[in-house]
Scaffold this motif. Structure first.
Motif, mmCIF file in Angstrom:
data_model
loop_
_atom_site.group_PDB
_atom_site.id
_atom_site.type_symbol
_atom_site.label_atom_id
_atom_site.label_comp_id
_atom_site.label_asym_id
_atom_site.label_seq_id
_atom_site.Cartn_x
_atom_site.Cartn_y
_atom_site.Cartn_z
ATOM 1 N N TRP A 85 3.837 8.670 -7.138
ATOM 2 C CA TRP A 85 2.971 8.071 -8.013
ATOM 3 C C TRP A 85 2.689 8.787 -9.151
ATOM 4 C CZ3 TRP A 85 0.583 3.321 -7.163
ATOM 5 C CH2 TRP A 85 -0.298 3.009 -7.936
ATOM 6 N N GLU A 86 2.385 9.442 -8.899
ATOM 7 C CA GLU A 86 1.421 10.373 -10.196
ATOM 8 C C GLU A 86 2.919 11.061 -11.519
ATOM 9 O OE1 GLU A 86 -1.143 11.709 -11.085
ATOM 10 O OE2 GLU A 86 -2.157 10.805 -9.113
ATOM 11 N N GLU A 103 0.383 -1.091 0.500
ATOM 12 C CA GLU A 103 0.225 0.183 0.151
ATOM 13 C C GLU A 103 1.441 1.307 -0.122
ATOM 14 O OE1 GLU A 103 -3.513 2.143 2.327
ATOM 15 O OE2 GLU A 103 -2.753 0.580 2.930
ATOM 16 N N VAL A 104 0.810 2.170 -1.011
ATOM 17 C CA VAL A 104 1.830 3.074 -1.607
ATOM 18 C C VAL A 104 1.141 4.599 -1.103
ATOM 19 C CG1 VAL A 104 3.717 2.119 -2.139
ATOM 20 C CG2 VAL A 104 1.856 2.862 -3.569
ATOM 21 N N LYS A 105 1.338 5.564 -0.812
ATOM 22 C CA LYS A 105 0.386 6.438 -0.513
ATOM 23 C C LYS A 105 0.370 7.628 -2.746
ATOM 24 C CE LYS A 105 2.518 8.266 3.149
ATOM 25 N NZ LYS A 105 4.069 9.173 3.836
ATOM 26 N N ASP A 106 -0.984 8.004 -2.432
ATOM 27 C CA ASP A 106 -1.347 8.820 -3.685
ATOM 28 C C ASP A 106 -0.580 10.105 -3.761
ATOM 29 O OD1 ASP A 106 -2.035 9.754 -6.297
ATOM 30 O OD2 ASP A 106 -3.998 10.112 -4.989
ATOM 31 N N GLY A 132 3.320 6.772 -20.277
ATOM 32 C CA GLY A 132 3.781 6.538 -19.730
ATOM 33 C C GLY A 132 4.654 7.059 -17.970
ATOM 34 N N MET A 133 4.336 6.603 -16.973
ATOM 35 C CA MET A 133 4.439 6.129 -16.181
ATOM 36 C C MET A 133 5.514 5.021 -16.004
ATOM 37 S SD MET A 133 1.279 6.400 -13.687
ATOM 38 C CE MET A 133 0.587 8.864 -13.190
ATOM 39 N N ALA A 134 4.807 3.856 -16.854
ATOM 40 C CA ALA A 134 5.754 2.484 -16.658
ATOM 41 C C ALA A 134 7.124 2.564 -17.611
ATOM 42 C CB ALA A 134 4.856 1.324 -17.852
ATOM 43 N N GLU A 135 7.007 3.625 -18.500
ATOM 44 C CA GLU A 135 8.029 4.136 -19.194
ATOM 45 C C GLU A 135 9.309 4.981 -18.360
ATOM 46 O OE1 GLU A 135 11.071 3.588 -22.285
ATOM 47 O OE2 GLU A 135 9.051 2.152 -21.437
ATOM 48 N N ARG A 136 9.163 5.872 -17.804
ATOM 49 C CA ARG A 136 9.678 6.655 -17.096
ATOM 50 C C ARG A 136 10.710 5.761 -16.045
ATOM 51 N NH1 ARG A 136 5.895 10.379 -18.383
ATOM 52 N NH2 ARG A 136 4.480 9.630 -15.856
ATOM 53 N N THR A 137 9.531 4.497 -15.463
ATOM 54 C CA THR A 137 10.442 3.854 -14.321
ATOM 55 C C THR A 137 10.487 2.414 -15.247
ATOM 56 O OG1 THR A 137 7.636 3.308 -13.557
ATOM 57 C CG2 THR A 137 9.342 2.622 -12.810
ATOM 58 N N THR A 186 6.788 0.425 -7.251
ATOM 59 C CA THR A 186 7.069 -0.039 -6.212
ATOM 60 C C THR A 186 7.035 -2.049 -6.872
ATOM 61 O OG1 THR A 186 5.403 1.166 -5.409
ATOM 62 C CG2 THR A 186 5.546 -1.664 -4.858
ATOM 63 N N GLY A 187 6.166 -2.247 -7.740
ATOM 64 C CA GLY A 187 5.686 -3.807 -8.608
ATOM 65 C C GLY A 187 7.418 -4.458 -9.649
ATOM 66 N N ILE A 188 8.318 -3.639 -10.005
ATOM 67 C CA ILE A 188 8.968 -3.614 -10.079
ATOM 68 C C ILE A 188 9.715 -4.505 -9.572
ATOM 69 C CG2 ILE A 188 11.534 -3.610 -12.482
ATOM 70 C CD1 ILE A 188 9.492 -1.528 -13.346
ATOM 71 N N GLY A 189 10.747 -3.506 -8.699
ATOM 72 C CA GLY A 189 11.083 -4.439 -7.262
ATOM 73 C C GLY A 189 10.768 -5.180 -6.806
ATOM 74 N N TRP A 190 9.447 -5.769 -6.578
ATOM 75 C CA TRP A 190 9.232 -6.813 -5.753
ATOM 76 C C TRP A 190 8.963 -7.857 -6.422
ATOM 77 C CZ3 TRP A 190 9.284 -7.303 -1.173
ATOM 78 C CH2 TRP A 190 8.787 -5.985 -0.297
#
Length: 205
Positions: A121-122, A114-117, A191-196, A129-133
């Motif tokens: 996140w934006e 559970e992570v903050k908004d 966009g979020m996924a590519e930056r990550t 969070t997910g890639i690390g896990w």
């Protein structure tokens, strides 16, 4: 199991609530709950696939992870069933829960973070969070299978190989899809996924 196979072995979901987001991974491991629990909570096991673990390792106690400099409080602890902890790094505090469910000869492991908004996140979305896990789940499987590649230093090396870099890309895409399925706009999720993915591949923040 290869990096590519590991991507397919995990089910990923994203949920949203007021002020927070839930990033969830589920995978079936061919090991009984007792074996899984030891791998997830024993300092002797954890150092071989995740991090150096220390602290008052019981409900209400505090723990520390030396390598990643994370720490927190153990909120609930039901051996071979579930574990919930705070996940703290500096002033950043979130919550992580694990649950073990027997299934045939194996165990279903579910992790919910559970992570903050917030601004992070934006910018990066669930993949941050997910890639690390995702990487942790793969290391855990290797450890349980007796593969020394589970060692954190070895995994760090493998993550920079062509196969490891593709794993980052593939898991980022999987989190993009889970994000879209949760109701996010496709362009925003992409966009979020590519930056990550670029961050994890060392191509810039």
């Amino acid at each position: 199991m290869t990096f590519k196979e590991q991507v397919q072995a995990v089910t990923r979901t994203v949920q949203h609530s007021k002020g927070s987001h839930l990033v969830e991974l589920t995978q079936t491991f061919p090991f009984e709950p007792a074996t899984m629990w030891d791998a997830l909570t024993s300092p002797e096991a954890m150092v071989q696939w995740f991090d150096v673990l220390s602290g008052d390792l019981e409900e209400g106690g505090d723990y520390e992870l030396t390598g990643s400099q994370h720490s927190g409080t153990i909120k609930t602890c039901r051996p071979q069933q579930s574990l919930e902890v705070t996940w703290e790094y500096g002033e950043d505090v979130s919550n992580v829960s694990l649950s073990l469910t027997p299934t045939g000869p194996g165990t279903v492991l579910t992790l919910v973070h559970e992570v903050k908004d917030d601004e992070h996140w934006e910018t990066f979305g669930p993949a941050a969070t997910g890639i690390g896990w995702d990487g942790a789940f793969y290391s855990l499987l290797l450890y349980l299978r007796g593969d020394s590649n589970s060692n954190p230093e070895k995994m760090a090396e493998l993550s920079m190989t062509p196969e490891g870099l593709q794993f980052v890309t593939d898991t980022a895409h999987a989190w993009r899809n889970a994000h879209i399925a949760s109701g996010a706009k496709r362009t925003v999720a992409e966009g979020m996924a590519e930056r990550t993915a670029k961050f994890y591949r060392g191509e810039g923040e």
